[in-house]
Each structure stands twice: as C-alpha cells, then as structure tokens.
Design a protein around this motif. Sequence first.
Motif, PDB file in Angstrom:
ATOM      1  N   MET A 141     -28.192  -4.036 -19.693  1.00  0.00           N
ATOM      2  CA  MET A 141     -28.846  -3.520 -18.489  1.00  0.00           C
ATOM      3  C   MET A 141     -30.128  -4.280 -18.182  1.00  0.00           C
ATOM      4  N   GLN A 142     -30.852  -4.687 -19.223  1.00  0.00           N
ATOM      5  CA  GLN A 142     -32.062  -5.471 -18.986  1.00  0.00           C
ATOM      6  C   GLN A 142     -31.716  -6.833 -18.389  1.00  0.00           C
ATOM      7  N   ILE A 143     -30.613  -7.444 -18.856  1.00  0.00           N
ATOM      8  CA  ILE A 143     -30.186  -8.731 -18.301  1.00  0.00           C
ATOM      9  C   ILE A 143     -29.765  -8.558 -16.844  1.00  0.00           C
ATOM     10  N   GLN A 144     -29.005  -7.491 -16.554  1.00  0.00           N
ATOM     11  CA  GLN A 144     -28.584  -7.235 -15.181  1.00  0.00           C
ATOM     12  C   GLN A 144     -29.793  -7.008 -14.280  1.00  0.00           C
ATOM     13  N   ARG A 145     -30.773  -6.283 -14.774  1.00  0.00           N
ATOM     14  CA  ARG A 145     -31.974  -6.032 -13.971  1.00  0.00           C
ATOM     15  C   ARG A 145     -32.716  -7.339 -13.710  1.00  0.00           C
ATOM     16  N   ALA A 146     -32.809  -8.199 -14.750  1.00  0.00           N
ATOM     17  CA  ALA A 146     -33.497  -9.482 -14.563  1.00  0.00           C
ATOM     18  C   ALA A 146     -32.760 -10.345 -13.550  1.00  0.00           C
ATOM     19  N   ASN A 147     -31.400 -10.358 -13.625  1.00  0.00           N
ATOM     20  CA  ASN A 147     -30.622 -11.138 -12.652  1.00  0.00           C
ATOM     21  C   ASN A 147     -30.804 -10.601 -11.241  1.00  0.00           C
ATOM     22  N   LEU A 148     -30.814  -9.280 -11.108  1.00  0.00           N
ATOM     23  CA  LEU A 148     -30.983  -8.667  -9.798  1.00  0.00           C
ATOM     24  C   LEU A 148     -32.355  -8.981  -9.222  1.00  0.00           C
ATOM     25  N   MET A 149     -33.385  -8.891 -10.055  1.00  0.00           N
ATOM     26  CA  MET A 149     -34.737  -9.196  -9.572  1.00  0.00           C
ATOM     27  C   MET A 149     -34.843 -10.666  -9.173  1.00  0.00           C
ATOM     28  N   GLU A 150     -34.200 -11.535  -9.930  1.00  0.00           N
ATOM     29  CA  GLU A 150     -34.229 -12.969  -9.590  1.00  0.00           C
ATOM     30  C   GLU A 150     -33.530 -13.223  -8.260  1.00  0.00           C
ATOM     31  N   GLN A 151     -32.400 -12.552  -8.061  1.00  0.00           N
ATOM     32  CA  GLN A 151     -31.669 -12.748  -6.819  1.00  0.00           C
ATOM     33  C   GLN A 151     -32.397 -12.126  -5.630  1.00  0.00           C
ATOM     34  N   LEU A 152     -33.092 -11.016  -5.861  1.00  0.00           N
ATOM     35  CA  LEU A 152     -33.869 -10.420  -4.770  1.00  0.00           C
ATOM     36  C   LEU A 152     -35.052 -11.299  -4.392  1.00  0.00           C
ATOM     37  N   HIS A 153     -35.642 -11.969  -5.369  1.00  0.00           N
ATOM     38  CA  HIS A 153     -36.742 -12.881  -5.077  1.00  0.00           C
ATOM     39  C   HIS A 153     -36.241 -14.119  -4.332  1.00  0.00           C
ATOM     40  N   MET A 154     -34.979 -14.480  -4.568  1.00  0.00           N
ATOM     41  CA  MET A 154     -34.418 -15.641  -3.882  1.00  0.00           C
ATOM     42  C   MET A 154     -34.217 -15.363  -2.391  1.00  0.00           C
ATOM     43  N   THR A 155     -34.131 -14.106  -1.995  1.00  0.00           N
ATOM     44  CA  THR A 155     -33.892 -13.783  -0.581  1.00  0.00           C
ATOM     45  C   THR A 155     -35.018 -14.254   0.314  1.00  0.00           C
ATOM     46  N   LYS A 156     -36.216 -14.240  -0.208  1.00  0.00           N
ATOM     47  CA  LYS A 156     -37.345 -14.673   0.612  1.00  0.00           C
ATOM     48  C   LYS A 156     -37.231 -16.146   0.966  1.00  0.00           C
ATOM     49  N   SER A 157     -36.720 -16.932   0.020  1.00  0.00           N
ATOM     50  CA  SER A 157     -36.593 -18.361   0.298  1.00  0.00           C
ATOM     51  C   SER A 157     -35.297 -18.693   1.035  1.00  0.00           C
ATOM     52  N   GLN A 158     -34.326 -17.773   1.055  1.00  0.00           N
ATOM     53  CA  GLN A 158     -33.032 -18.076   1.667  1.00  0.00           C
ATOM     54  C   GLN A 158     -32.794 -17.260   2.936  1.00  0.00           C
ATOM     55  N   GLU A 159     -33.814 -16.818   3.590  1.00  0.00           N
ATOM     56  CA  GLU A 159     -33.613 -16.028   4.812  1.00  0.00           C
ATOM     57  C   GLU A 159     -32.991 -16.864   5.928  1.00  0.00           C
ATOM     58  N   SER A 160     -33.130 -18.174   5.851  1.00  0.00           N
ATOM     59  CA  SER A 160     -32.541 -19.013   6.905  1.00  0.00           C
ATOM     60  C   SER A 160     -31.021 -19.075   6.783  1.00  0.00           C
ATOM     61  N   CYS A 161     -30.463 -18.886   5.592  1.00  0.00           N
ATOM     62  CA  CYS A 161     -29.003 -18.926   5.433  1.00  0.00           C
ATOM     63  C   CYS A 161     -28.527 -17.672   4.699  1.00  0.00           C
ATOM     64  N   PRO A 162     -28.508 -16.528   5.350  1.00  0.00           N
ATOM     65  CA  PRO A 162     -28.137 -15.279   4.670  1.00  0.00           C
ATOM     66  C   PRO A 162     -26.668 -15.223   4.266  1.00  0.00           C
ATOM     67  N   GLN A 163     -25.777 -15.930   4.979  1.00  0.00           N
ATOM     68  CA  GLN A 163     -24.368 -15.859   4.660  1.00  0.00           C
ATOM     69  C   GLN A 163     -24.094 -16.438   3.263  1.00  0.00           C
ATOM     70  N   GLN A 164     -24.717 -17.570   2.925  1.00  0.00           N
ATOM     71  CA  GLN A 164     -24.543 -18.157   1.600  1.00  0.00           C
ATOM     72  C   GLN A 164     -25.113 -17.251   0.511  1.00  0.00           C
ATOM     73  N   PHE A 165     -26.223 -16.615   0.800  1.00  0.00           N
ATOM     74  CA  PHE A 165     -26.831 -15.717  -0.176  1.00  0.00           C
ATOM     75  C   PHE A 165     -25.928 -14.522  -0.467  1.00  0.00           C
ATOM     76  N   ILE A 166     -25.340 -13.949   0.590  1.00  0.00           N
ATOM     77  CA  ILE A 166     -24.464 -12.791   0.412  1.00  0.00           C
ATOM     78  C   ILE A 166     -23.215 -13.190  -0.367  1.00  0.00           C
ATOM     79  N   GLU A 167     -22.658 -14.379  -0.084  1.00  0.00           N
ATOM     80  CA  GLU A 167     -21.488 -14.823  -0.830  1.00  0.00           C
ATOM     81  C   GLU A 167     -21.824 -15.045  -2.300  1.00  0.00           C
ATOM     82  N   SER A 168     -23.000 -15.563  -2.594  1.00  0.00           N
ATOM     83  CA  SER A 168     -23.385 -15.766  -3.993  1.00  0.00           C
ATOM     84  C   SER A 168     -23.555 -14.424  -4.707  1.00  0.00           C
TER      85      SER A 168
END
Length: 197
Positions: A141-168
């Motif tokens: 669960m700690q690993i899943q939480r870390a992955n989720l937090m990392e992916q949520l932080h990536m959204t700020k840098s990937q707002e220009s291409c949301p479709q690729q982010f959602i597929e990932s």
Amino acid sequence: MESSDTGASASSPPPSPVPPSWPSPTPALPLLVVVASPCAACKTLRRRCSESCVLAPYFPPSDPAKFAIAHRVFGASNIVKFLLTLPESQRDDAVSSMIYEASARIRDPVYGCAGAISQLQTQITQLQAQLAKSQAELISMQIQRANLMEQLHMTKSQESCPQQFIESLLNSPHDYQINSCLDDYNGFGSFWEPLWT
C-alpha cells in the motif's frame, strides 16, 4: 497506757499501699495458648503438623487446593523428597512449577505441559505469519501510494497532453485504485467525460 497503745497499733493491719480509690487488682488470667492450624498438606494427610514441617511454608491452610492438585499427580512423599534436595531459596519456585505441571497433567494426562507449550508455539507461528502478511500488505500500500502521488504530481507538467496521461494511468498495474482516487479528484472531471461517451 503507752503499752496498750503500742499493742493496739501492733494488732491493726498496716496501711495499704494502694489508695482506696483504685480498683482492686483482677486475678491473673491463664495464658492463652495459640495453636496454629496445620498446613494444607498435613490437614489433607491427617497428620500432626510440626514446626519443622517441610511443606508448611509452601502449602498454607488457607489454600488446600494447591496441595490437593500436587498430591494427586506427584504424591506427598515425592514432593517432600524433591523439596529436601533443593536449597530453600529455590523451593518456592519448585512448588509453583509442580502445581503448574500437575494442573496441566490433570487437564491433559498424555502431554501435560508439553501439550500446552506446543499449542502456544503453534499460535506464535500463526501470529508471525499473520504479522508478515500484514507487513507485506502495508509495504504494498505504501508503494501504491507513492506511485499515485508521483503520477498526480506528473499531471501538473502534462496538462498539455491529458490523453496520454490518462492512457498511462489506465495501463498501470494499480489502475483500480488510481481510477477510484481520480474519480474523487475534481481536477480530472473534464478528462473522464470524453472517454465514457
């Protein structure tokens, strides 16, 4: 006349040293002999308990069940022999051990204490397995939480291409938890609407 006065004074009793206002002394009471009750061992065995009784310090008359249990399994003569081989500092622990062993023998005549120890070791093994499983789940669960937090932080840098982010996100191995988290996250509402239509 003087002789008569002296004779009269000689026949009268001497003055009492105790003033008349004090109460007269009571006669001496007989000494009460306090007889201690026999120890539980001597009471059970119906014998006279002496001051040098080996069993008296360990089997008080207030708790006869202790001696009854030990006597049933070990016998009085064996208890006395065993206690005489030990120094006095170890006798109390030895009596406690005999009572525990005798209680276990009465509950389980075949295995006695060994059965209780085996049962406790089985419980320890089961609890250790449960603890290891819980620790593994916690790490996961700690690993899943870390992955989720990392992916949520990536959204700020990937707002220009949301479709690729959602597929990932959908292709990640933990998408079932990420999807449920993202449903509650207000910033992704506009991304999910085109996918479901």
